[in-house]
Design an enzyme around this catalytic site. Structure first.
Site, PDB file in Angstrom:
ATOM      1  N   ASP A 166     -11.600   2.788   3.801  1.00 14.15           N
ATOM      2  CA  ASP A 166     -12.028   1.384   3.771  1.00 14.15           C
ATOM      3  C   ASP A 166     -13.549   1.276   3.632  1.00 14.15           C
ATOM      4  O   ASP A 166     -14.064   0.207   3.289  1.00 14.15           O
ATOM      5  CB  ASP A 166     -11.638   0.691   5.081  1.00 14.15           C
ATOM      6  CG  ASP A 166     -10.436  -0.223   4.935  1.00 14.15           C
ATOM      7  OD1 ASP A 166     -10.200  -0.712   3.819  1.00 14.15           O
ATOM      8  OD2 ASP A 166      -9.753  -0.444   5.947  1.00 14.15           O
ATOM      9  N   LYS A 224       0.845  -1.201   0.000  1.00 11.02           N
ATOM     10  CA  LYS A 224       0.000   0.000   0.000  1.00 11.02           C
ATOM     11  C   LYS A 224       0.875   1.245   0.000  1.00 11.02           C
ATOM     12  O   LYS A 224       0.642   2.181  -0.764  1.00 11.02           O
ATOM     13  CB  LYS A 224      -0.922   0.015   1.227  1.00 11.02           C
ATOM     14  CG  LYS A 224      -2.095  -0.911   1.106  1.00 11.02           C
ATOM     15  CD  LYS A 224      -2.837  -1.070   2.429  1.00 11.02           C
ATOM     16  CE  LYS A 224      -3.895  -2.159   2.301  1.00 11.02           C
ATOM     17  NZ  LYS A 224      -4.482  -2.582   3.561  1.00 11.02           N
ATOM     18  N   GLN A 250      -5.287  -1.501   9.453  1.00  7.32           N
ATOM     19  CA  GLN A 250      -5.205  -2.847   8.882  1.00  7.32           C
ATOM     20  C   GLN A 250      -5.834  -3.867   9.827  1.00  7.32           C
ATOM     21  O   GLN A 250      -5.531  -3.892  11.020  1.00  7.32           O
ATOM     22  CB  GLN A 250      -3.732  -3.198   8.610  1.00  7.32           C
ATOM     23  CG  GLN A 250      -3.514  -4.523   7.908  1.00  7.32           C
ATOM     24  CD  GLN A 250      -4.001  -4.543   6.469  1.00  7.32           C
ATOM     25  OE1 GLN A 250      -3.993  -3.538   5.773  1.00  7.32           O
ATOM     26  NE2 GLN A 250      -4.438  -5.706   6.027  1.00  7.32           N
TER      27      GLN A 250
HETATM   28  N1  GUN Z   1      -7.416  -6.873   6.023  1.00 14.10           N
HETATM   29  C1  GUN Z   1      -7.786  -7.668   4.972  1.00 14.10           C
HETATM   30  N2  GUN Z   1      -8.475  -6.943   4.069  1.00 14.10           N
HETATM   31  C2  GUN Z   1      -8.558  -5.693   4.553  1.00 14.10           C
HETATM   32  C3  GUN Z   1      -9.134  -4.496   4.056  1.00 14.10           C
HETATM   33  O1  GUN Z   1      -9.745  -4.429   2.984  1.00 14.10           O
HETATM   34  N3  GUN Z   1      -8.989  -3.409   4.842  1.00 14.10           N
HETATM   35  C4  GUN Z   1      -8.347  -3.443   6.035  1.00 14.10           C
HETATM   36  N4  GUN Z   1      -8.272  -2.327   6.745  1.00 14.10           N
HETATM   37  N5  GUN Z   1      -7.783  -4.526   6.523  1.00 14.10           N
HETATM   38  C5  GUN Z   1      -7.889  -5.650   5.771  1.00 14.10           C
END
Ligand code: GUN
Length: 299
Positions: free
Chosen positions: A120, A53, A97
């Site tokens: 998100d 990311k 996350q």
């Molecule tokens: N962990 C696995 N997928 C995601 C996601 O789409 N967003 C976040 N914040 N954590 C994750």
């Protein structure tokens, strides 16, 4: 043989659009979008995601702020960090996350993020806005799936869509988006009766259950578009002792013989998720500054 929907190439075009918009924001408005990613603990898969990311955020010309906290961080310290990021004008998007360690209440943390910075789309306000068909931040993975479906079909109006899986991250928001695009939507799950017949009626079949290769070709309507959200690691003895390989929730070999189009794993939905996170960050930045939103990057 089905057409293969190339998520990797599609994600590259999304990132290019994001980068172009970032360039305009910088040159015309002197604004650089910023994304803050918070990681608590040392889950190896999460560390890989967070690194990717950060890298892609930089490549699109945006600022990336990584906050790595030890696994024993208290909930109140995490909430204090989120409060600080909510009030930081250089931060337009915040992502915590998942999963967070057990002693932290994830719902409390997700709902502490300012809805306007919730890239998100997990904050309860954004969930409610999406469910009622209003402008919101849309969860990245379903947004990526929607982009690929619109690209293939144009209008989705009147199509039968079956979403297999009812998670808050994928299944439920995916169903809400498809409904908003006027599909007839069914959510199937582990208790659904005669799930195979239900899936065989789907013009659009989205698999998001987390069960390797569960959906086989005999579940697929001839010509249907199959979107495989699953990322499962299974043993691959043919590659050597202890080796693993990635597969989706769909049995690609049998499903691709029946479907009209299908996303592969890897290289399908996966690359779209981060691309849509970048898109959401630009969208959040534009909204925060009262500027027009980037075209083709929102739901
Ligand atoms: N962990 C696995 N997928 C995601 C996601 O789409 N967003 C976040 N914040 N954590 C994750």
């Amino acid at each position: 043989m089905a057409d293969i929907i190339d998520g990797k190439a599609f994600a590259a075009t999304v990132r290019k659009k994001v980068a172009e918009h970032v360039t305009r924001l910088k040159s015309e408005h002197n604004i650089t979008p910023g994304l803050a990613v918070v990681l608590v603990g040392e889950d190896p898969a999460s560390e890989v995601y967070v690194r990717n990311k950060g890298k892609q955020t930089h490549e699109c010309g945006m600022n990336s702020y990584e906050h790595k906290l030890p696994a024993d961080t208290s909930e109140s310290i995490l909430l204090a960090l989120i409060d600080r990021l909510n009030n930081d004008p250089t931060v337009h998007g915040i992502l915590c996350q998942l999963p967070v360690p057990d002693h932290i209440n994830s719902e409390k943390v997700l709902n502490a993020i300012s809805p306007a910075k919730d890239v998100d789309g997990f904050h309860i306000s954004n969930v409610g806005l999406l469910a009622t068909g209003q402008k919101s931040m849309v969860p990245c993975t379903p947004l990526g799936c929607l982009m690929m479906l619109r690209d293939r079909h144009g209008s989705l109006s009147g199509m039968n869509a079956v979403v297999v899986g009812r998670s808050n991250i994928v299944g439920k928001p995916m169903a809400a988006l498809l409904l908003r695009d006027s599909c007839t939507v069914t959510i199937a799950h582990s208790r659904t009766k005669d799930i195979e017949a239900l899936c065989r009626n789907a013009d659009i079949l989205v698999a998001a259950v987390g069960r390797p290769q569960m959906i086989t070709g005999d579940w697929v309507k001839p010509g249907a578009t199959v979107i495989d959200v699953g990322i499962n690691r299974i043993p691959a003895p043919e590659r050597g002792i202890g080796k693993m390989r990635l597969v989706g929730d769909v049995d690609f070999a049998s499903a691709s013989a029946v479907a009209g189009a299908i996303t592969p794993v890897p290289g399908g939905v996966g690359p779209m998720t981060i691309a849509c996170l970048l898109a959401n960050t630009v969208t959040a930045c534009c909204r925060a500054n009262g500027l027009p939103e980037p075209e083709g990057l929102t739901a």
